[in-house]
Design an enzyme around this catalytic site. Structure first.
Site, short mmCIF file in Angstrom:
data_model
loop_
_atom_site.label_atom_id
_atom_site.label_comp_id
_atom_site.label_asym_id
_atom_site.label_seq_id
_atom_site.Cartn_x
_atom_site.Cartn_y
_atom_site.Cartn_z
N SER C 113 0.84 -1.20 0.00
CA SER C 113 0.00 0.00 0.00
C SER C 113 0.87 1.24 0.00
O SER C 113 0.59 2.20 0.71
CB SER C 113 -0.90 0.04 1.24
OG SER C 113 -1.46 -1.21 1.48
N CYS C 114 1.94 1.26 -0.80
CA CYS C 114 2.82 2.41 -0.84
C CYS C 114 2.03 3.66 -1.20
O CYS C 114 1.17 3.62 -2.07
CB CYS C 114 3.93 2.20 -1.86
SG CYS C 114 4.97 0.80 -1.44
#
Lengths: 115, 95, 206
Positions: C113-114
């Site tokens: 989930s950068c």
């Protein structure tokens, strides 16, 4: 013999890790959000503070990716983070499994925790 | 630090390999051909960092642009649509 | 997902503890006990993260809308341009991608989930969901329609899968009818979702 040969020749499907989900079928995107609870924010803080002690984002990711698929899907985001942090700390020898076990019992017995 | 092997505009193919371990090259893009969009700098190898090693020397990292039609044979958007992904140099070969 | 900790009323005490809350308390107390950081450090870190809201990203966008040379610097080196406005974004390497009449950009991280946290804060749940992460790379136009965004054939959709050391911010187009607006007023139009690429800034109807 024939069977072995067949196995080698074809039908080889390289395994895909559960977290590596780009392009997989999935349902509709629901724009769900929630206000993060204080403990979730603290998990975030613990991870960031440990990065100053050399823990890397890739170790966190590795330990999240290692979660069994059904747990990965069922757990909340910060559930995964804190589980991964615990694994990383054990792997680095910063705390032992025994330390965590004892402390968890102690905290649970206390029932309430001071912040 | 290694000099980057590719330049913006070079055609590259993503290595089609499926090693175990922590890897930042998504499954869906392996084996696809694209074009270097830019060189991002060189960074410690995440595959090594994940195993608590230094990941040094730094590995050149690129943003690679892929036509969606090439990535997904059944792509339902427009021909011009693209996906751009950061890929480390050891996952790329000249195409 | 059952959440036992209500945000309100927690006030340093929570019962019953969920397994993962229990683990949070456990690790925190162990690490503080080992002197790796203090409870104060934790509080400061939480406060610092809470102060990182999409307002920061909006300020960057509004500046780019009003100052062409700033925009140029922003597109060239996103992190340095944010520092110019006094936002501490280190060690994030920010790449700013610009929407134009021909190109629409959207950000996803299929592997985890950068997200450009120093500028936008903690990502929303849907950004981290299986549905978004799985589908945005393969059927972006369909997913964007689920966010009520429809693009014509003449517009190229560029999906950015944030896989390594870069983080991305979409620079949306300045809406028509905002001529002469102040930066602050412009910033008020820039939503978090418009900087992820799943919304467009809109001038509210009178």
């Amino acid at each position: 013999m024939g069977r072995l040969k067949r196995k080698r020749a074809g039908g080889f499907a390289p395994p895909r890790m559960h977290h590596d989900m780009g392009g997989q079928p999935a349902g509709k995107v629901t724009p769900k959000e929630h206000a993060y609870a204080d403990w979730e924010m603290r998990v975030d803080a613990l991870v960031m503070l440990m990065r100053r002690h050399g823990l890397t984002v890739d170790e966190s990711r590795k330990n999240i990716e290692a979660l069994p698929p059904e747990q990965y899907d069922r757990m909340g985001y910060y559930d995964r983070w804190v589980a991964s942090l615990a694994q990383t700390l054990i792997q680095r020898g910063i705390v032992t499994t025994e330390d965590i076990a004892r402390k968890m019992q102690e905290v649970q017995a206390r029932g309430r925790a001071k912040v | 630090m290694a000099e980057p092997r590719f330049r913006t505009g070079d055609r590259v193919k993503v290595v089609k390999a499926y090693p175990p371990g922590h890897v930042r090259t998504p499954y869906y893009i392996r084996g696809c051909t694209g074009e270097i969009e830019r060189y991002c700098g060189s960074f410690a190898n995440p595959e090594e960092l994940a195993q608590m090693r230094s990941g040094l020397p730094p590995v050149p990292l690129y943003r690679v642009r892929f036509p969606q039609e090439q990535v997904w044979p059944d792509y339902r958007g427009e021909r011009a649509d693209v996906v751009e992904i950061e890929i480390f140099e050891h996952w790329l070969e000249p195409a | 997902m059952k959440r036992t900790a209500a945000k309100k009323g927690e006030q340093g005490r929570y019962a019953p503890l969920s397994y993962f809350q229990l683990m949070e308390v456990t690790l925190r107390e162990l690490l503080v006990g080992k002197g790796l950081f203090s409870e104060d450090d934790v509080r400061r870190q939480v406060a610092d993260m809470a102060s990182r809201t999409p307002g920061r990203g909006a300020a960057v966008v509004a500046r780019a809308w009003t100052d062409a040379s700033y925009k140029e610097r922003l597109l060239k080196d996103g992190s340095a341009a944010c520092e110019e406005l006094g936002f501490d974004v280190k060690p994030m390497r920010l790449v700013v991608v610009e929407n134009t009449p021909r190109v629409h950009n959207v950000i996803v991280c299929t592997l985890c989930s950068c997200y450009p946290r120093p500028l936008l804060g903690i990502p929303p749940d849907w950004y981290k969901s299986r549905a978004y992460r799985s589908r945005m790379v393969r059927e972006p136009r369909k997913v964007l329609r689920e966010f009520s965004l429809k693009f014509g054939r003449e517009i190229q959709i560029r999906v950015h899968d944030s896989t390594a050391d870069m983080r991305y911010l979409v620079l949306p187009m300045r809406p028509a009818g905002t001529e002469g607006w102040t930066e602050a007023r412009l910033a008020s139009l820039v939503t978090r979702d418009s900087m992820i690429g799943v919304a467009l800034p809109r001038v509210p109807r009178r």
